[in-house]
Design a protein around this motif. Structure first.
Motif, short mmCIF file in Angstrom:
data_model
loop_
_atom_site.label_atom_id
_atom_site.label_comp_id
_atom_site.label_asym_id
_atom_site.label_seq_id
_atom_site.Cartn_x
_atom_site.Cartn_y
_atom_site.Cartn_z
N THR A 49 0.84 -1.19 0.00
CA THR A 49 0.00 0.00 0.00
C THR A 49 0.88 1.25 0.00
N PRO A 50 0.34 2.39 -0.44
CA PRO A 50 1.13 3.63 -0.41
C PRO A 50 1.65 3.97 0.99
N ALA A 51 0.81 3.81 2.02
CA ALA A 51 1.24 4.14 3.38
C ALA A 51 2.38 3.25 3.83
N SER A 52 2.30 1.97 3.49
CA SER A 52 3.38 1.05 3.84
C SER A 52 4.66 1.43 3.11
N ALA A 53 4.55 1.79 1.84
CA ALA A 53 5.73 2.16 1.06
C ALA A 53 6.42 3.38 1.64
N ILE A 54 5.64 4.41 1.99
CA ILE A 54 6.24 5.64 2.50
C ILE A 54 6.84 5.40 3.88
N GLY A 55 6.18 4.60 4.72
CA GLY A 55 6.74 4.27 6.03
C GLY A 55 8.07 3.55 5.90
N GLN A 56 8.13 2.61 4.96
CA GLN A 56 9.39 1.90 4.73
C GLN A 56 10.47 2.83 4.19
N MET A 57 10.08 3.74 3.30
CA MET A 57 11.05 4.66 2.73
C MET A 57 11.68 5.54 3.80
N ARG A 58 10.88 5.96 4.77
CA ARG A 58 11.44 6.77 5.86
C ARG A 58 12.54 6.01 6.57
N GLY A 59 12.26 4.74 6.86
CA GLY A 59 13.25 3.92 7.55
C GLY A 59 14.48 3.64 6.73
N LEU A 60 14.36 3.72 5.40
CA LEU A 60 15.49 3.43 4.52
C LEU A 60 16.34 4.66 4.24
N VAL A 61 15.71 5.85 4.12
CA VAL A 61 16.48 7.03 3.73
C VAL A 61 17.03 7.81 4.92
N ALA A 62 16.35 7.76 6.08
CA ALA A 62 16.82 8.51 7.23
C ALA A 62 18.22 8.08 7.68
#
Length: 277
Positions: A49-62
């Motif tokens: 889902t979009p929300a899952s993707a953005i949550g994962q992206m935060r954990g990957l880019v931070a």
């Protein structure tokens, strides 16, 4: 291609994982160094889902020290920046996520500024290295939950001259003042320069750096903003004695963290400042 050999046998047996190599195969380079290069990386993942993707992206880019300027998880939108390093300016990366028919698509578009140049292979390795870690299904939801708790900012202080920092923030302000506090929030700086004045500011002493107006500079760099941004350091507790020994035109090097920004008065305040050798 990265991860292709490891995951090729799993591409069909684990539908919640991205097919390896998809990002590299879909990678696109557009634009030119004159107008600004654009790099686009895309990947599709089942049960995402979009929300899952953005949550994962935060954990990957931070953890990679990207600046997260905006984040709207439910709408599948995020704006990050490759942080500035020395004389290299930051550039934005737009992340968008969508879902259709049980398959989620995540897109990263890096927009370089005019006259900036990087190797295509390096950008593909970086962007696809992030996207290839996106997961779907329960594993993705768990990764997203963990990613949402990852803090941004921090890292080693950026060592920079006070005039260079003033130029940097003035140019950022000229482009979009609303993005300035988002870009620098949580950042720390080691600023060197000359003292303009020292004053009492509430319970702290404030050391202001001497920043000339653009028309007063002996050498005016091209494309600089038509105004200056003043830089001030609120000294940390226990630094009153040091601050009171400072005189105008004395050279100092102070380390502090981003505190406040006034786009109308063109002033930046750093806090918890301490002298640095």
């Amino acid at each position: 291609m990265r991860l292709k050999g490891l995951l090729a046998g799993l591409a069909f047996s684990v539908p919640a994982m991205a097919q390896a190599g998809m990002c590299e195969d879909n990678f696109v380079k557009a634009g030119s160094p004159v107008s600004g290069l654009r790099f686009i990386a895309t990947i599709s993942v089942a049960q995402l889902t979009p929300a899952s993707a953005i949550g994962q992206m935060r954990g990957l880019v931070a953890p990679r020290n990207y600046d997260i300027l905006a984040e709207e998880a439910e709408e599948g939108s995020m704006l990050i920046e490759q942080p500035m390093s020395g004389s290299s300016r930051a550039f934005p990366i737009i992340i968008s996520a969508s879902s259709q028919g049980g398959v989620g698509t995540v897109r990263m578009e890096a927009k370089l500024r005019a006259a900036m140049f990087v190797k295509e292979a390096a950008v593909m390795t970086e962007l696809c290295g992030i996207l290839n870690q996106i997961k779907g299904g329960k594993a993705g939801l768990a990764a997203a939950e963990q990613g949402r708790s990852v803090a941004t900012g921090g890292g080693a202080p950026l060592a920079i001259n006070s005039i260079a920092l003033s130029h940097q923030i003035s140019k950022d302000t000229e482009r979009n003042p609303a993005a300035v506090p988002l870009r620098y929030k949580g950042r720390s700086f080691t600023v060197s320069g000359m003292v303009d004045h020292v004053v009492r500011d509430g319970e702290f002493y404030r050391v202001a750096f001497k920043i000339p107006n653009p028309w007063e500079e002996a050498i005016r760099l091209p494309n600089t903003a038509p105004f200056k941004t003043d830089i001030s350091c609120l000294m940390a507790k226990g630094q009153a004695a040091y601050a009171l020994t400072l005189k105008p035109d004395k050279t100092v090097k102070l380390t502090g963290s981003w505190y406040e920004f006034d786009a109308f008065r063109h002033v930046v305040w750093l806090k918890d400042c301490r002298p640095t050798r």
